[in-house]
Design a protein around this motif. Structure first.
Motif, PDB file in Angstrom:
ATOM      1  N   GLU A   1      61.737 -19.489 -15.190  1.00 46.53           N
ATOM      2  CA  GLU A   1      60.537 -20.244 -14.814  1.00 46.53           C
ATOM      3  C   GLU A   1      59.459 -19.320 -14.257  1.00 46.53           C
ATOM      4  OE1 GLU A   1      61.773 -23.072 -11.943  1.00 46.53           O
ATOM      5  OE2 GLU A   1      62.849 -24.350 -13.359  1.00 46.53           O
ATOM      6  N   LEU A   2      59.881 -18.255 -13.587  1.00 44.81           N
ATOM      7  CA  LEU A   2      58.938 -17.323 -12.977  1.00 44.81           C
ATOM      8  C   LEU A   2      58.505 -16.212 -13.930  1.00 44.81           C
ATOM      9  CD1 LEU A   2      60.571 -17.046  -9.419  1.00 44.81           C
ATOM     10  CD2 LEU A   2      58.510 -18.321 -10.062  1.00 44.81           C
ATOM     11  N   GLY A   3      58.939 -16.309 -15.192  1.00 43.88           N
ATOM     12  CA  GLY A   3      58.429 -15.396 -16.204  1.00 43.88           C
ATOM     13  C   GLY A   3      59.294 -14.212 -16.557  1.00 43.88           C
ATOM     14  N   VAL A   4      60.496 -14.124 -16.006  1.00 48.69           N
ATOM     15  CA  VAL A   4      61.386 -13.023 -16.381  1.00 48.69           C
ATOM     16  C   VAL A   4      61.966 -13.317 -17.767  1.00 48.69           C
ATOM     17  CG1 VAL A   4      63.494 -11.756 -15.783  1.00 48.69           C
ATOM     18  CG2 VAL A   4      61.968 -12.573 -13.970  1.00 48.69           C
ATOM     19  N   PRO A   5      61.935 -12.371 -18.694  1.00 46.92           N
ATOM     20  CA  PRO A   5      62.492 -12.624 -20.026  1.00 46.92           C
ATOM     21  C   PRO A   5      64.005 -12.781 -19.959  1.00 46.92           C
ATOM     22  CG  PRO A   5      61.866 -10.317 -19.797  1.00 46.92           C
ATOM     23  CD  PRO A   5      61.337 -11.020 -18.586  1.00 46.92           C
ATOM     24  N   SER A   6      64.539 -13.634 -20.814  1.00 49.88           N
ATOM     25  CA  SER A   6      65.978 -13.884 -20.790  1.00 49.88           C
ATOM     26  C   SER A   6      66.783 -12.615 -21.072  1.00 49.88           C
ATOM     27  CB  SER A   6      66.338 -14.969 -21.814  1.00 49.88           C
ATOM     28  OG  SER A   6      65.966 -14.569 -23.128  1.00 49.88           O
ATOM     29  N   SER A   7      66.190 -11.681 -21.809  1.00 49.65           N
ATOM     30  CA  SER A   7      66.884 -10.431 -22.125  1.00 49.65           C
ATOM     31  C   SER A   7      67.112  -9.568 -20.890  1.00 49.65           C
ATOM     32  CB  SER A   7      66.084  -9.637 -23.157  1.00 49.65           C
ATOM     33  OG  SER A   7      64.789  -9.329 -22.661  1.00 49.65           O
ATOM     34  N   ALA A   8      66.398  -9.862 -19.799  1.00 50.58           N
ATOM     35  CA  ALA A   8      66.522  -9.069 -18.571  1.00 50.58           C
ATOM     36  C   ALA A   8      67.425  -9.732 -17.546  1.00 50.58           C
ATOM     37  CB  ALA A   8      65.143  -8.830 -17.955  1.00 50.58           C
ATOM     38  N   VAL A   9      68.123 -10.800 -17.928  1.00 50.99           N
ATOM     39  CA  VAL A   9      68.973 -11.535 -16.989  1.00 50.99           C
ATOM     40  C   VAL A   9      70.368 -11.711 -17.569  1.00 50.99           C
ATOM     41  CG1 VAL A   9      69.298 -13.664 -15.675  1.00 50.99           C
ATOM     42  CG2 VAL A   9      66.982 -12.809 -16.104  1.00 50.99           C
ATOM     43  N   LEU A  10      71.373 -11.310 -16.793  1.00 49.86           N
ATOM     44  CA  LEU A  10      72.761 -11.596 -17.125  1.00 49.86           C
ATOM     45  C   LEU A  10      73.318 -12.586 -16.105  1.00 49.86           C
ATOM     46  CD1 LEU A  10      74.179  -8.027 -17.945  1.00 49.86           C
ATOM     47  CD2 LEU A  10      73.499  -9.815 -19.563  1.00 49.86           C
ATOM     48  N   VAL A  11      74.221 -13.449 -16.554  1.00 51.17           N
ATOM     49  CA  VAL A  11      74.806 -14.473 -15.685  1.00 51.17           C
ATOM     50  C   VAL A  11      76.308 -14.249 -15.581  1.00 51.17           C
ATOM     51  CG1 VAL A  11      75.352 -16.931 -15.497  1.00 51.17           C
ATOM     52  CG2 VAL A  11      73.039 -16.199 -16.084  1.00 51.17           C
ATOM     53  N   GLU A  12      76.785 -14.227 -14.356  1.00 47.56           N
ATOM     54  CA  GLU A  12      78.219 -14.159 -14.068  1.00 47.56           C
ATOM     55  C   GLU A  12      78.576 -15.480 -13.385  1.00 47.56           C
ATOM     56  OE1 GLU A  12      81.503 -14.512 -12.692  1.00 47.56           O
ATOM     57  OE2 GLU A  12      80.241 -14.035 -10.963  1.00 47.56           O
ATOM     58  N   PRO A  13      79.245 -16.417 -14.051  1.00 46.10           N
ATOM     59  CA  PRO A  13      79.372 -17.776 -13.546  1.00 46.10           C
ATOM     60  C   PRO A  13      80.677 -18.115 -12.838  1.00 46.10           C
ATOM     61  CG  PRO A  13      79.996 -17.742 -15.841  1.00 46.10           C
ATOM     62  CD  PRO A  13      79.664 -16.312 -15.461  1.00 46.10           C
ATOM     63  N   ARG A  14      81.548 -17.125 -12.585  1.00 45.70           N
ATOM     64  CA  ARG A  14      82.888 -17.467 -12.087  1.00 45.70           C
ATOM     65  C   ARG A  14      83.083 -17.227 -10.596  1.00 45.70           C
ATOM     66  NH1 ARG A  14      86.917 -13.937 -14.429  1.00 45.70           N
ATOM     67  NH2 ARG A  14      85.261 -12.367 -14.536  1.00 45.70           N
ATOM     68  N   ALA A  15      82.318 -16.336 -10.002  1.00 48.46           N
ATOM     69  CA  ALA A  15      82.603 -15.871  -8.640  1.00 48.46           C
ATOM     70  C   ALA A  15      82.474 -16.986  -7.616  1.00 48.46           C
ATOM     71  CB  ALA A  15      81.669 -14.721  -8.276  1.00 48.46           C
ATOM     72  N   ARG A  16      83.455 -17.047  -6.697  1.00 45.47           N
ATOM     73  CA  ARG A  16      83.451 -18.063  -5.648  1.00 45.47           C
ATOM     74  C   ARG A  16      83.436 -17.463  -4.240  1.00 45.47           C
ATOM     75  NH1 ARG A  16      84.073 -23.066  -7.685  1.00 45.47           N
ATOM     76  NH2 ARG A  16      84.795 -23.225  -9.843  1.00 45.47           N
TER      77      ARG A  16
END
Length: 216
Positions: free
Chosen positions: A83-98
């Motif tokens: 939403e703030l304009g960062v391209p998706s190619s510059a973002v990685l998601v790690e969805p497991r950590a608790r």
């Protein structure tokens, strides 16, 4: 109502958690998942300044975030960054950590899997968990340089933003307790706790700010 003495003690813990690092160019920014979207905002700011070419957001959900971030903390952070304009190619998601240890370990594995050479990390956390996050990263990722970062806002402003004074104070107390007990469990490096901070922690704990304490 929070008493003036409790607020003063909370301020001591808040100030202690701030590392005072000056952000500088690093291999990657790692934004630690939480209830606070401000972590994503800080990571985006670092990216916009050209200090990192890549952001990793890490986090599943917790009892604090399950309702407000149903798709997972890291995913909500990613959405905020886009939403703030960062391209998706510059973002990685790690969805497991608790927890913070898993944030570090899983982010490290994710970056290695993508072939990213990491020499230094801008570690983005909530303001009152800078020192805790740093101590954890130094233990679990010892071969890289860790630079702590968070929002520069004051405790007063932060509580206003979050809208829950008791939650913030409980979190402050829990963060300091972990600095005391987690090194012996191998979760983080040792951190010297000043006497004034330890005393403030004990007073807040005695007053019932204990919902985020761990056993032992």
């Amino acid at each position: 109502m929070i008493s003036a003495s409790a607020w003063a003690d909370a301020q001591l813990l808040w100030d202690f958690q701030r590392m005072g690092h000056v952000p500088r160019p690093c291999s990657v920014a790692v934004g630690l998942g939480s209830h606070d979207l401000g972590v994503a905002d800080v990571a985006v700011g670092l990216y916009r300044r050209g200090l990192v070419p890549l952001i990793v957001f890490t986090g599943a959900t917790s009892r604090t975030t399950a309702a407000r971030m149903p798709r997972g903390e890291a995913e909500h952070y990613r959405e905020r960054a886009l939403e703030l304009g960062v391209p998706s190619s510059a973002v990685l998601v790690e969805p497991r950590a608790r927890n913070t240890g898993e944030n570090i370990r899983f982010s490290r594995e994710l970056l290695a899997g993508h072939g990213v050479d990491v020499a230094s990390v801008l570690l983005v956390s909530k303001p009152y968990e800078e020192r805790r996050a740093y101590a954890t990263a130094r233990r679990l990722w010892p071969d890289v340089e860790i630079v702590s970062a968070s929002s520069p806002m004051s405790l007063d402003d932060y509580v206003t933003t979050i809208g829950d004074t008791r939650l913030v104070l409980d979190m402050l107390v829990g963060a300091v307790q972990r600095l005391m007990v987690y090194p012996a469990r191998g979760f983080m490096i040792e951190t010297e706790i000043p006497e004034a901070v330890a005393a403030a922690y004990e007073r807040l704990r005695a007053q019932g700010f204990t919902s985020r304490l761990v056993a032992g």
